[in-house]
Motif scaffolding. Structure first.
Motif, PDB file in Angstrom:
ATOM      1  N   TYR A 135       0.813  -1.214   0.000  1.00  0.00           N
ATOM      2  CA  TYR A 135       0.000   0.000   0.000  1.00  0.00           C
ATOM      3  C   TYR A 135       0.848   1.268   0.000  1.00  0.00           C
ATOM      4  CZ  TYR A 135      -4.193  -2.795   0.496  1.00  0.00           C
ATOM      5  OH  TYR A 135      -5.205  -3.686   0.268  1.00  0.00           O
ATOM      6  N   ARG A 138       1.688   1.976  -3.577  1.00  0.00           N
ATOM      7  CA  ARG A 138       0.553   2.548  -4.306  1.00  0.00           C
ATOM      8  C   ARG A 138       0.344   4.018  -3.948  1.00  0.00           C
ATOM      9  NH1 ARG A 138      -4.688  -1.291  -4.631  1.00  0.00           N
ATOM     10  NH2 ARG A 138      -5.300   0.540  -5.876  1.00  0.00           N
ATOM     11  N   ASP A 141       2.895   6.162  -5.518  1.00  0.00           N
ATOM     12  CA  ASP A 141       2.613   6.285  -6.955  1.00  0.00           C
ATOM     13  C   ASP A 141       1.452   7.235  -7.238  1.00  0.00           C
ATOM     14  OD1 ASP A 141       4.669   4.562  -7.545  1.00  0.00           O
ATOM     15  OD2 ASP A 141       3.379   2.821  -7.929  1.00  0.00           O
ATOM     16  N   ASP A 143      -1.986   6.785  -5.650  1.00  0.00           N
ATOM     17  CA  ASP A 143      -3.327   6.310  -5.318  1.00  0.00           C
ATOM     18  C   ASP A 143      -3.823   6.997  -4.042  1.00  0.00           C
ATOM     19  OD1 ASP A 143      -3.554   4.690  -7.481  1.00  0.00           O
ATOM     20  OD2 ASP A 143      -3.263   2.800  -6.415  1.00  0.00           O
ATOM     21  N   ASP A 206     -10.627  -1.836  -3.307  1.00  0.00           N
ATOM     22  CA  ASP A 206     -10.469  -1.074  -4.542  1.00  0.00           C
ATOM     23  C   ASP A 206     -11.819  -0.552  -5.020  1.00  0.00           C
ATOM     24  OD1 ASP A 206      -7.765  -1.372  -4.627  1.00  0.00           O
ATOM     25  OD2 ASP A 206      -7.759  -2.975  -6.125  1.00  0.00           O
TER      26      ASP A 206
END
Length: 420
Positions: A135, A138, A141, A143, A206
């Motif tokens: 996580y 992510r 990146d 998210d 998600d």
């Protein structure tokens, strides 16, 4: 709540609101901020951009989708990822200041990542290295994590009916949430849910997972564009990897509670700053002198001068308390124990109490000293009071005073939970 009840509630929410906006999967990686200095600089740059459209977004209840994308792509949503996982691992002082800077420009945008940062902290305190690596990568990146915490219809805001159970060899999540700030903009929805024995966990889901549904039905008179609406989970299939024990972070001294609250406190301090700056700007440009005076400009009125001075002192005091609470929270994070966590919790409670009062005071004085024309819709100056009043209701400030007084008078340590 049965599946049929959730369906009826969703239909009612859709009647009152709109379907959630489409948020596509992230296509490019976000910038990675390297340190505290860069974080503050980026926040100041974004605040100038966000301030330009704040009045229109509030008036039209327009979701700041492009602004949130800009916000997360800037790297600011990953600044609390620890250094050992590739993040900047900024101090709590910096996180609070970043939040205040953005909130002074647009408090809805300033509030939206609060629960994102809360979940990042929950991951930091979790035991699973595999979950952290997955996580945190992510988040670095780009998210975004959204909140699905509080429900309506329960005895208190921290009672949860949402739960997950094993059925036919599958783990299924069911329930409905309200006040889900940030979820409309999120790539991952994080739900607070109980397991079969009643233990509370957070579950990372998600956005595109079948059975997860979002509705834009937030209709408050303040914080209008936070997208805080309804989230429904109907037999959403999850795996153990998506589940993080949440009760454990409050069973021992951790900085989780004051960490959550310092961000809320910073929103209030940012609102106070923004309202004071608007008051000074408006009075300088538009306020007329009282007819009993022989002055040429409203900003020469001695009573206005006095009251702006009074509010300025109080805003500066809130600034100082915010920085102090961040320093004590950094100490508690580095060395969590009963004493350090209690000191951090009380310090954050102090700034939450004062910041809440000062934000509303500054918002009131903005209108009072601005005069009748300052109430015109075109200026949008009422948003500061509406936002400050609405945001203050996350948890009652009257209980801040209780815990602060009990700590200093009786040596009573504050309770450990997400609202202190």
């Amino acid at each position: 709540m049965s599946q049929n009840d959730r369906k009826l509630h969703r239909e009612a929410a859709l009647t009152a609101g709109r379907p959630a906006p489409h948020i596509p999967p992230r296509r490019v990686k976000a910038n990675v901020i390297k340190d505290d200095v860069e974080a503050i600089a980026v926040a100041k740059e974004l605040a100038r951009e966000f301030a330009a459209g704040a009045v229109a977004r509030d008036r039209e209840r327009r979701l700041p989708i492009a602004e949130i994308e800009r916000f997360s792509q800037s790297g600011l949503w990953a600044i609390t990822v620890p250094k050992e996982y590739g993040g900047a691992g900024v101090s709590a002082v910096t996180l609070a200041e970043v939040t205040a800077i953005i909130s002074a420009a647009d408090s809805s945008i300033g509030q939206i990542p609060q629960n994102h940062f809360y979940m990042v902290e929950a991951l930091r305190l979790a035991d699973s290295e595999e979950q952290k690596r997955h996580y945190f990568t992510r988040i670095l990146d780009g998210d975004r994590l959204g909140n699905a915490f509080t429900e309506i219809g329960t005895r208190t805001p921290v009672d949860y009916k949402t739960s997950f159970v094993k059925r036919d060899g599958r783990l299924l999540l069911n329930g409905q949430k309200f006040y889900a700030t940030g979820s409309l903009f999120a790539h991952v929805i994080v739900a607070v849910a109980k397991d079969e024995v009643g233990r509370v966990h957070i579950v990372f889901v998600d956005r595109a997972t079948p059975g997860l549904d979002l509705v834009d039905d937030w209709s408050s008179f303040g914080q209008r564009s936070t997208g805080s609406g309804t989230v429904t989970f109907d037999d959403v299939e999850i795996t153990p990897f998506q589940i993080v024990d949440h009760d454990v972070v409050f069973e021992k001294p951790t900085p989780m509670g004051p960490f959550a609250q310092i961000i809320h406190s910073a929103v209030q301090v940012g609102l106070a700053r923004g309202a004071l700056a608007e008051a000074i700007s408006y009075i300088r440009a538009h306020a007329r002198p009282f007819f009993e005076l022989s002055i040429d400009h409203g900003y020469e009125d001695p009573h206005s001068i006095h009251q702006i001075g009074d509010v300025t002192i109080r805003v500066h005091a809130a600034d100082a308390l915010l920085a102090r609470s961040g320093r004590l929270l950094d100490i508690a994070t580095a060395n969590p124990n009963e004493r350090t966590v209690a000191e951090a919790s009380i310090a954050v409670a102090e700034v939450k109490a004062l910041g809440t009062e000062v934000a509303q005071l500054a918002a009131n004085k903005l209108i009072e000293l601005g005069g009748a024309r300052s109430t015109l819709e075109s200026y949008g100056l009422d948003r500061f009071w509406r936002n400050a009043r609405t945001h203050s209701l996350h948890d009652p400030v009257r209980w801040k005073y209780h815990h602060i007084g009990n700590y200093y008078l009786n040596g009573q340590l504050p309770p450990r939970h997400g609202a202190l």
